[in-house]
Design a protein around this motif. Structure first.
Motif, PDB file in Angstrom:
ATOM      1  N   THR A  40       0.110  -2.135 -14.091  1.00 31.93           N
ATOM      2  CA  THR A  40       0.010  -2.729 -12.715  1.00 31.93           C
ATOM      3  C   THR A  40      -0.345  -4.578 -13.706  1.00 31.93           C
ATOM      4  N   VAL A  65       2.918  -2.289  -9.737  1.00 36.69           N
ATOM      5  CA  VAL A  65       1.825  -1.363  -9.517  1.00 36.69           C
ATOM      6  C   VAL A  65       0.439  -1.184  -8.247  1.00 36.69           C
ATOM      7  N   THR A  66       0.394  -0.447  -6.904  1.00 42.45           N
ATOM      8  CA  THR A  66      -0.240  -0.805  -6.956  1.00 42.45           C
ATOM      9  C   THR A  66      -1.070   0.491  -6.118  1.00 42.45           C
ATOM     10  N   MET A  67      -2.632   0.355  -5.660  1.00 47.59           N
ATOM     11  CA  MET A  67      -3.143   1.759  -5.301  1.00 47.59           C
ATOM     12  C   MET A  67      -2.630   1.636  -4.414  1.00 47.59           C
ATOM     13  N   HIS A  68      -2.664   3.232  -4.280  1.00 44.37           N
ATOM     14  CA  HIS A  68      -2.292   4.287  -2.668  1.00 44.37           C
ATOM     15  C   HIS A  68      -0.960   4.220  -2.744  1.00 44.37           C
ATOM     16  N   THR A  69       0.114   3.648  -3.680  1.00 48.43           N
ATOM     17  CA  THR A  69       1.182   3.575  -3.691  1.00 48.43           C
ATOM     18  C   THR A  69       2.360   2.909  -1.728  1.00 48.43           C
ATOM     19  N   SER A  96      -2.847   4.529  -9.780  1.00 48.81           N
ATOM     20  CA  SER A  96      -1.462   4.032  -9.575  1.00 48.81           C
ATOM     21  C   SER A  96      -1.101   4.154 -10.113  1.00 48.81           C
ATOM     22  N   GLY A  99       0.641   8.014 -10.028  1.00 56.71           N
ATOM     23  CA  GLY A  99       0.987   7.977  -9.339  1.00 56.71           C
ATOM     24  C   GLY A  99       3.144   7.015  -7.986  1.00 56.71           C
ATOM     25  N   SER A 120      -8.174  10.013 -14.026  1.00 54.75           N
ATOM     26  CA  SER A 120      -8.236  10.135 -12.596  1.00 54.75           C
ATOM     27  C   SER A 120      -7.622  11.712 -11.991  1.00 54.75           C
ATOM     28  N   SER A 122      -4.634  12.281 -11.738  1.00 55.43           N
ATOM     29  CA  SER A 122      -3.415  12.604 -10.801  1.00 55.43           C
ATOM     30  C   SER A 122      -2.326  13.355 -11.455  1.00 55.43           C
ATOM     31  N   LYS A 136      -2.109   6.795   5.154  1.00 56.21           N
ATOM     32  CA  LYS A 136      -1.764   7.584   4.084  1.00 56.21           C
ATOM     33  C   LYS A 136      -1.314   9.079   3.345  1.00 56.21           C
ATOM     34  N   HIS A 253     -10.155   3.922  -4.951  1.00 51.86           N
ATOM     35  CA  HIS A 253      -9.313   5.351  -4.745  1.00 51.86           C
ATOM     36  C   HIS A 253     -10.477   5.614  -5.623  1.00 51.86           C
TER      37      HIS A 253
END
Length: 357
Positions: A40, A65-69, A96, A99, A120, A122, A136, A253
């Motif tokens: 990020t 890098v950004t949240m929710h891609t 993120s 992701g 997270s 992920s 999304k 998120h």
């Protein structure tokens, strides 16, 4: 015991203090020498750290890098990846960053090593998400699970306490939902119970002393367990609602998952009595009611109960419910628009979750 299916994915995991130092040997093991580092904008120092560790042998970096891609960010990252002729991906940061690494893997097939610095989970899942035009969407690709996960506890010691709390509750949501999943199984439930126990015990200790290595180790281990749940079973109302809130209103998120967790459980409670009993036995201070236990845990961790505090507007409640009801997914309790609006209003106002029949 009823029949069930369980699919295990091949993945290499390195856990412990200073485990990031093993990155060079892991790259060599994969036959890679030109990684693209993903992180990020606020974590660019990770790029410098990794470049130093690899004696400058990196293809380059992408720090948007950004949240929710968002799809536009993924496409920019893809162009950059191709322009520097990277032969693998190294994501370092929160969900993120992981992701984006998974989204790029799907498009390129390049090996992906991830270094999570939050809880997270992920990194354990085959779920690939993207956001386009405020919607999304997710899909499951078993091959998208990162080839290598490096859990370096030292990298979590500077994670702010409140972010640690919300990130940990986000991970716990994976485990809670796994217990009542339509395709649930004893293996996923085992990971779920252990993950819930570990996070419920360690997160308050992290809040008291963010530099407590033992507490941080437990929290990271708990996040791993919870991530395994999301890798093994499907999601339901909790994740579907949070995807709507995140994608439509760009709410953060982890914070959204943390707030919504007890409210969705309260909504589903009448339909999942056995799972509620298991949760109450494994969440401290529940006194026979897991929703109360989660309410007390949120209060103990000192995080907001309110979607309003995250920037959601009151008039967004109706739109959120409308968008949710347009989705097709299984839920242990049928979806009732009026009750869902009441659920969201309590979450928006910042009131503790409450079981309603």
């Amino acid at each position: 015991m009823p029949s069930f299916e369980y699919n295990e994915n091949s993945q290499r995991v390195l856990f412990g203090q200073n485990s990031l130092s093993k990155l060079p040997s892991e790259l060599a093991r994969l036959g890679c020498s030109k990684p693209l580092i993903l992180t990020t904008p606020t974590k660019t120092f990770y790029v410098e750290n990794v470049a130093t560790l690899l004696n400058g042998q990196i293809a380059g970096s992408f720090s948007r890098v950004t949240m929710h891609t968002p799809t536009e960010v993924t496409e920019d990252a893809l162009k950059h990846c191709m322009s520097v002729d990277a032969d693998c991906l190294v994501s370092i940061g929160g969900g993120s960053a992981v992701g984006l690494g998974k989204a790029l893997f799907v498009r390129t097939g390049l090996p992906h090593i991830t270094v999570p610095t939050t809880y997270s989970g992920s990194e354990m899942t085959p779920i690939v998400g993207q956001t386009e035009n405020r919607v999304k969407t997710t899909h499951v690709d078993p091959k998208a699970i990162p080839a290598v996960v490096i859990y370096d506890v030292n990298l979590t010691l500077t994670l702010p306490a409140k972010i640690s709390a919300t990130s940990g509750l986000n991970a716990m949501a994976h485990a809670v939902e796994a217990l009542y999943a339509q395709d649930g199984n004893p293996i996923a439930s085992m990971f779920a119970i252990k993950g819930i126990q570990t996070l419920a015990r360690s997160l308050p200790r992290v809040m008291q002393n963010p530099k407590d290595v033992d507490a941080r180790s437990d929290a990271l281990l708990g996040a791993w367990f919870c991530g395994k749940c999301l890798a093994g079973v499907g999601v339901s109302l909790h994740h579907k609602l949070c995807h709507v809130l995140g994608g439509t209103f760009n709410l953060p998120h982890a914070e959204t998952h943390a707030i919504i967790l007890p409210h969705v459980l309260a909504y589903l409670a009448p339909s999942i009595p056995n799972e509620m009993k298991v949760l109450a036995e494994n969440i401290p201070d529940s006194e026979g009611n897991a929703v109360n236990g989660l309410n007390k845990l949120l209060s103990k961790l000192g995080i907001t109960y309110s979607l309003k505090d995250l920037g959601m507007k009151e008039e967004d409640i109706d739109l959120a419910v409308t968008n949710l009801l347009q989705k097709s997914f299984w839920s242990p309790r049928p979806l009732d628009g009026d009750l869902l609006r009441k659920l969201l209003r309590r979450a928006w106002e910042g009131k503790p979750a409450q079981i309603a029949q």
